[in-house]
Design a protein around this motif. Sequence first.
Motif, PDB file in Angstrom:
ATOM      1  N   GLU A 252       0.834  -1.208   0.000  1.00  0.00           N
ATOM      2  CA  GLU A 252       0.000   0.000   0.000  1.00  0.00           C
ATOM      3  C   GLU A 252       0.867   1.255   0.000  1.00  0.00           C
ATOM      4  O   GLU A 252       0.598   2.213  -0.732  1.00  0.00           O
ATOM      5  N   LEU A 253       1.913   1.261   0.812  1.00  0.00           N
ATOM      6  CA  LEU A 253       2.791   2.425   0.883  1.00  0.00           C
ATOM      7  C   LEU A 253       3.619   2.578  -0.394  1.00  0.00           C
ATOM      8  O   LEU A 253       3.905   3.698  -0.834  1.00  0.00           O
ATOM      9  N   ASP A 254       4.000   1.450  -0.975  1.00  0.00           N
ATOM     10  CA  ASP A 254       4.768   1.488  -2.228  1.00  0.00           C
ATOM     11  C   ASP A 254       4.045   2.285  -3.315  1.00  0.00           C
ATOM     12  O   ASP A 254       4.687   2.892  -4.184  1.00  0.00           O
ATOM     13  N   TYR A 255       2.725   2.253  -3.258  1.00  0.00           N
ATOM     14  CA  TYR A 255       1.922   2.947  -4.268  1.00  0.00           C
ATOM     15  C   TYR A 255       2.280   4.431  -4.354  1.00  0.00           C
ATOM     16  O   TYR A 255       2.252   5.030  -5.441  1.00  0.00           O
ATOM     17  N   LEU A 256       2.637   5.039  -3.224  1.00  0.00           N
ATOM     18  CA  LEU A 256       2.895   6.478  -3.180  1.00  0.00           C
ATOM     19  C   LEU A 256       4.309   6.868  -3.601  1.00  0.00           C
ATOM     20  O   LEU A 256       4.597   8.058  -3.799  1.00  0.00           O
ATOM     21  N   VAL A 257       5.200   5.895  -3.722  1.00  0.00           N
ATOM     22  CA  VAL A 257       6.597   6.198  -4.056  1.00  0.00           C
ATOM     23  C   VAL A 257       6.688   6.788  -5.464  1.00  0.00           C
ATOM     24  O   VAL A 257       6.091   6.282  -6.411  1.00  0.00           O
TER      25      VAL A 257
ATOM     26  N   CYS B 137       9.564   3.725   6.775  1.00  0.00           N
ATOM     27  CA  CYS B 137       8.395   4.546   6.474  1.00  0.00           C
ATOM     28  C   CYS B 137       8.711   5.367   5.220  1.00  0.00           C
ATOM     29  O   CYS B 137       9.836   5.338   4.721  1.00  0.00           O
ATOM     30  N   LEU B 138       7.727   6.090   4.738  1.00  0.00           N
ATOM     31  CA  LEU B 138       7.939   6.950   3.580  1.00  0.00           C
ATOM     32  C   LEU B 138       8.339   8.352   4.030  1.00  0.00           C
ATOM     33  O   LEU B 138       7.841   8.853   5.043  1.00  0.00           O
ATOM     34  N   PHE B 139       9.231   8.960   3.274  1.00  0.00           N
ATOM     35  CA  PHE B 139       9.615  10.353   3.493  1.00  0.00           C
ATOM     36  C   PHE B 139       9.235  11.124   2.237  1.00  0.00           C
ATOM     37  O   PHE B 139       9.589  10.728   1.128  1.00  0.00           O
ATOM     38  N   ALA B 140       8.494  12.202   2.415  1.00  0.00           N
ATOM     39  CA  ALA B 140       8.033  12.970   1.252  1.00  0.00           C
ATOM     40  C   ALA B 140       8.273  14.461   1.448  1.00  0.00           C
ATOM     41  O   ALA B 140       8.202  14.985   2.563  1.00  0.00           O
ATOM     42  N   GLU B 141       8.568  15.141   0.344  1.00  0.00           N
ATOM     43  CA  GLU B 141       8.653  16.595   0.314  1.00  0.00           C
ATOM     44  C   GLU B 141       7.499  17.103  -0.540  1.00  0.00           C
ATOM     45  O   GLU B 141       7.265  16.576  -1.633  1.00  0.00           O
ATOM     46  N   PHE B 142       6.779  18.097  -0.045  1.00  0.00           N
ATOM     47  CA  PHE B 142       5.600  18.587  -0.763  1.00  0.00           C
ATOM     48  C   PHE B 142       5.620  20.103  -0.913  1.00  0.00           C
ATOM     49  O   PHE B 142       6.282  20.817  -0.149  1.00  0.00           O
ATOM     50  N   SER B 143       4.875  20.579  -1.903  1.00  0.00           N
ATOM     51  CA  SER B 143       4.674  22.012  -2.092  1.00  0.00           C
ATOM     52  C   SER B 143       3.359  22.219  -2.831  1.00  0.00           C
ATOM     53  O   SER B 143       3.145  21.620  -3.896  1.00  0.00           O
ATOM     54  N   TYR B 144       2.466  23.021  -2.246  1.00  0.00           N
ATOM     55  CA  TYR B 144       1.161  23.298  -2.845  1.00  0.00           C
ATOM     56  C   TYR B 144       0.902  24.795  -2.823  1.00  0.00           C
ATOM     57  O   TYR B 144       1.245  25.488  -1.856  1.00  0.00           O
ATOM     58  N   LYS B 145       0.278  25.271  -3.889  1.00  0.00           N
ATOM     59  CA  LYS B 145      -0.148  26.664  -3.941  1.00  0.00           C
ATOM     60  C   LYS B 145      -1.663  26.686  -4.029  1.00  0.00           C
ATOM     61  O   LYS B 145      -2.260  26.210  -4.991  1.00  0.00           O
TER      62      LYS B 145
ATOM     63  N   ILE C   7       5.229   9.101   6.388  1.00  0.00           N
ATOM     64  CA  ILE C   7       4.043   8.273   6.214  1.00  0.00           C
ATOM     65  C   ILE C   7       4.413   6.837   6.574  1.00  0.00           C
ATOM     66  O   ILE C   7       5.293   6.232   5.938  1.00  0.00           O
ATOM     67  N   GLY C   8       3.766   6.291   7.593  1.00  0.00           N
ATOM     68  CA  GLY C   8       4.117   4.942   8.027  1.00  0.00           C
ATOM     69  C   GLY C   8       2.948   4.228   8.675  1.00  0.00           C
ATOM     70  O   GLY C   8       1.851   4.778   8.807  1.00  0.00           O
ATOM     71  N   TRP C   9       3.193   3.010   9.099  1.00  0.00           N
ATOM     72  CA  TRP C   9       2.157   2.164   9.682  1.00  0.00           C
ATOM     73  C   TRP C   9       2.104   2.372  11.188  1.00  0.00           C
ATOM     74  O   TRP C   9       3.114   2.237  11.885  1.00  0.00           O
ATOM     75  N   ASN C  10       0.903   2.714  11.712  1.00  0.00           N
ATOM     76  CA  ASN C  10       0.680   2.849  13.146  1.00  0.00           C
ATOM     77  C   ASN C  10      -0.010   1.578  13.617  1.00  0.00           C
ATOM     78  O   ASN C  10      -1.215   1.399  13.430  1.00  0.00           O
ATOM     79  N   GLU C  11       0.762   0.684  14.226  1.00  0.00           N
ATOM     80  CA  GLU C  11       0.249  -0.628  14.633  1.00  0.00           C
ATOM     81  C   GLU C  11      -0.864  -0.497  15.670  1.00  0.00           C
ATOM     82  O   GLU C  11      -1.870  -1.216  15.622  1.00  0.00           O
ATOM     83  N   ALA C  12      -0.685   0.425  16.623  1.00  0.00           N
ATOM     84  CA  ALA C  12      -1.675   0.589  17.698  1.00  0.00           C
ATOM     85  C   ALA C  12      -3.031   1.026  17.168  1.00  0.00           C
ATOM     86  O   ALA C  12      -4.075   0.571  17.639  1.00  0.00           O
ATOM     87  N   LYS C  13      -3.013   1.902  16.169  1.00  0.00           N
ATOM     88  CA  LYS C  13      -4.271   2.415  15.609  1.00  0.00           C
ATOM     89  C   LYS C  13      -4.703   1.674  14.350  1.00  0.00           C
ATOM     90  O   LYS C  13      -5.751   1.982  13.780  1.00  0.00           O
ATOM     91  N   GLN C  14      -3.889   0.709  13.929  1.00  0.00           N
ATOM     92  CA  GLN C  14      -4.184  -0.057  12.714  1.00  0.00           C
ATOM     93  C   GLN C  14      -4.500   0.879  11.540  1.00  0.00           C
ATOM     94  O   GLN C  14      -5.468   0.691  10.809  1.00  0.00           O
ATOM     95  N   SER C  15      -3.661   1.888  11.392  1.00  0.00           N
ATOM     96  CA  SER C  15      -3.868   2.913  10.371  1.00  0.00           C
ATOM     97  C   SER C  15      -2.542   3.320   9.748  1.00  0.00           C
ATOM     98  O   SER C  15      -1.477   3.172  10.360  1.00  0.00           O
TER      99      SER C  15
ATOM    100  N   GLY D 294       2.731  15.573   8.738  1.00  0.00           N
ATOM    101  CA  GLY D 294       3.386  16.585   7.929  1.00  0.00           C
ATOM    102  C   GLY D 294       3.706  17.844   8.712  1.00  0.00           C
ATOM    103  O   GLY D 294       2.994  18.207   9.656  1.00  0.00           O
ATOM    104  N   PHE D 295       4.772  18.516   8.306  1.00  0.00           N
ATOM    105  CA  PHE D 295       5.198  19.777   8.922  1.00  0.00           C
ATOM    106  C   PHE D 295       5.610  20.734   7.818  1.00  0.00           C
ATOM    107  O   PHE D 295       6.317  20.341   6.880  1.00  0.00           O
ATOM    108  N   ASN D 296       5.154  21.988   7.907  1.00  0.00           N
ATOM    109  CA  ASN D 296       5.519  22.943   6.863  1.00  0.00           C
ATOM    110  C   ASN D 296       6.474  24.012   7.374  1.00  0.00           C
ATOM    111  O   ASN D 296       6.777  24.074   8.574  1.00  0.00           O
TER     112      ASN D 296
END
Length: 207
Positions: free
Chosen positions: A61-66, A98-106, A118-126, A131-133
């Motif tokens: 599932e995470l591979d999809y975003l790479v 986990c995934l590491f991403a750089e983003f920019s939106y206008k 972006i990674g797997w949270n085992e406790a929350k099954q999510s 993100g931080f800007n």
Amino acid sequence: MKAIAANPSPYSENHNHSFNLFTRSNTMKRFSILIALAAIVTANTCVVASAEGISDEIVKELDYLVGKWESEGNVGDKHQVGGFTCRWARTEEKEKVCLFAEFSYKTGDDINSGVTLIGWNEAKQSIEDRGFNASGGNATLLWTIKSPKLWQGDLTFIKNGETLKGKGDLIKKSDSEFVFEAEYDNGDVSRIVFRKLKQERKKKAKE
């Protein structure tokens, strides 16, 4: 007449001493056995915990975003363009973490740039997206995998000290396109289309 008990025999002393040594020896043996059993149980627990790791399903599932993605759509009544570049963060042994991403939106005249994990949270099954800007804002997206084509999430954005919450869907249209749709507490609705750049699709195919 002297009392017999006043002077116990050497045999009695040796017998008591031997009995005490035997008792202490058995107690120490039982204690040692308990320690050994506890160590075995603890070791087995550690092995099981470390052997579990991230499941192949979640990795897929995470591979999809790479890759490198471009986006265009609307947030409320404002037009948004931008995108993100995403890759795996790995251990020294090359294991995926986990995934590491750089983003920019206008969005309108507002530019939002930063990084996200972006990674797997085992406790929350999510799948958790943190993100931080560059302006000190941050966001948390908790995604539940509903099907191979659909993630549903709880969204929390913090900007200028104010919190905005919402519900979102990530809908996979193909290997190179997905749609992000969300409704927020302030009444805004967003729909943004993300498309993976062709060179990234070719590069991934070779890998």
